[in-house]
Design a protein around this motif. Structure first.
Motif, short mmCIF file in Angstrom:
data_model
loop_
_atom_site.label_atom_id
_atom_site.label_comp_id
_atom_site.label_asym_id
_atom_site.label_seq_id
_atom_site.Cartn_x
_atom_site.Cartn_y
_atom_site.Cartn_z
N THR A 4 0.86 -1.17 0.00
CA THR A 4 0.00 0.00 0.00
C THR A 4 0.90 1.23 0.00
O THR A 4 1.78 1.35 0.83
N THR A 5 0.70 2.11 -0.95
CA THR A 5 1.48 3.33 -0.99
C THR A 5 0.58 4.51 -0.70
O THR A 5 -0.63 4.45 -0.86
N ILE A 6 1.21 5.56 -0.27
CA ILE A 6 0.48 6.80 -0.03
C ILE A 6 0.25 7.43 -1.39
O ILE A 6 1.19 7.65 -2.15
N SER A 7 -0.99 7.66 -1.73
CA SER A 7 -1.28 8.17 -3.07
C SER A 7 -0.81 9.60 -3.23
O SER A 7 -0.77 10.36 -2.27
N PRO A 8 -0.43 9.99 -4.45
CA PRO A 8 0.04 11.35 -4.68
C PRO A 8 -0.97 12.42 -4.27
O PRO A 8 -0.59 13.50 -3.87
N THR A 9 -2.26 12.10 -4.34
CA THR A 9 -3.26 13.10 -3.97
C THR A 9 -3.34 13.29 -2.46
O THR A 9 -3.80 14.32 -2.00
N PRO A 12 1.33 15.19 1.21
CA PRO A 12 1.56 16.63 1.32
C PRO A 12 2.70 17.08 0.41
O PRO A 12 3.63 16.32 0.17
N ALA A 13 2.63 18.28 -0.07
CA ALA A 13 3.67 18.84 -0.93
C ALA A 13 5.01 18.78 -0.21
O ALA A 13 5.11 19.09 0.96
N GLY A 14 6.03 18.35 -0.92
CA GLY A 14 7.37 18.29 -0.35
C GLY A 14 7.71 16.97 0.30
O GLY A 14 8.81 16.80 0.81
N PHE A 15 6.78 16.00 0.30
CA PHE A 15 7.05 14.70 0.89
C PHE A 15 7.08 13.63 -0.19
O PHE A 15 6.39 13.72 -1.20
N ARG A 16 7.89 12.62 0.02
CA ARG A 16 8.04 11.53 -0.93
C ARG A 16 6.74 10.76 -1.08
O ARG A 16 6.04 10.51 -0.11
N SER A 17 6.42 10.37 -2.31
CA SER A 17 5.20 9.60 -2.56
C SER A 17 5.49 8.11 -2.72
O SER A 17 4.57 7.33 -2.90
N ASP A 18 6.78 7.72 -2.66
CA ASP A 18 7.13 6.31 -2.85
C ASP A 18 7.22 5.53 -1.55
O ASP A 18 7.62 4.37 -1.55
N ILE A 19 6.84 6.13 -0.45
CA ILE A 19 6.89 5.47 0.85
C ILE A 19 5.55 4.79 1.10
O ILE A 19 4.50 5.42 1.00
N GLY A 20 5.61 3.52 1.43
CA GLY A 20 4.38 2.78 1.70
C GLY A 20 3.89 3.03 3.12
O GLY A 20 4.66 3.35 4.03
N ALA A 26 5.92 0.82 10.27
CA ALA A 26 7.06 0.09 10.85
C ALA A 26 8.06 1.05 11.49
O ALA A 26 8.58 0.78 12.57
N ALA A 27 8.31 2.17 10.84
CA ALA A 27 9.24 3.16 11.40
C ALA A 27 8.71 3.73 12.71
O ALA A 27 9.44 3.85 13.69
N LEU A 28 7.43 4.08 12.73
CA LEU A 28 6.84 4.65 13.95
C LEU A 28 6.77 3.62 15.07
O LEU A 28 6.98 3.96 16.24
N THR A 29 6.49 2.36 14.71
CA THR A 29 6.48 1.29 15.71
C THR A 29 7.88 1.11 16.29
O THR A 29 8.05 0.94 17.50
N GLY A 30 8.88 1.14 15.43
CA GLY A 30 10.26 1.02 15.90
C GLY A 30 10.65 2.14 16.85
O GLY A 30 11.32 1.91 17.85
N LEU A 50 14.17 12.66 12.63
CA LEU A 50 14.96 11.95 11.63
C LEU A 50 14.06 11.27 10.60
O LEU A 50 14.29 11.36 9.39
N THR A 51 13.00 10.63 11.06
CA THR A 51 12.06 9.95 10.17
C THR A 51 11.35 10.94 9.26
O THR A 51 11.25 10.74 8.04
N LEU A 52 10.85 12.02 9.83
CA LEU A 52 10.14 13.02 9.02
C LEU A 52 11.07 13.70 8.03
O LEU A 52 10.66 13.99 6.90
N ASP A 53 12.31 13.94 8.43
CA ASP A 53 13.27 14.52 7.50
C ASP A 53 13.56 13.56 6.34
O ASP A 53 13.76 13.98 5.21
#
Length: 62
Positions: A4-9, A12-20, A26-30, A50-53
């Motif tokens: 499942t990927t975050i859809s481009p729509t 938010p502007a300025g964030f990667r769209s290729d992150i599922g 998993a990152a937030l759980t870690g 670090l994650t948000l950056d």
């Protein structure tokens, strides 16, 4: 199970769209698991920054 990927729509502007969504979960759980002790209260803030950056495409957060 498909990825499942975050859809481009919904990205938010300025964030990667290729992150599922599962990658982000998993990152937030870690972060939660790695910083569960009271003496580690500053660590989750650093890890979340670090994650948000890492999700950013170059737009700096203030």
């Amino acid at each position: 199970m498909g990825r499942t990927t975050i859809s481009p729509t919904s990205t938010p502007a300025g964030f990667r769209s290729d992150i599922g969504a599962t990658d982000l979960f998993a990152a937030l759980t870690g972060i939660a698991l790695a910083s569960g002790q009271l003496e580690q209260r500053e660590q989750p803030d650093r890890l979340l920054d670090l994650t948000l950056d890492g999700l950013s495409t170059g737009v700096r957060r203030q």
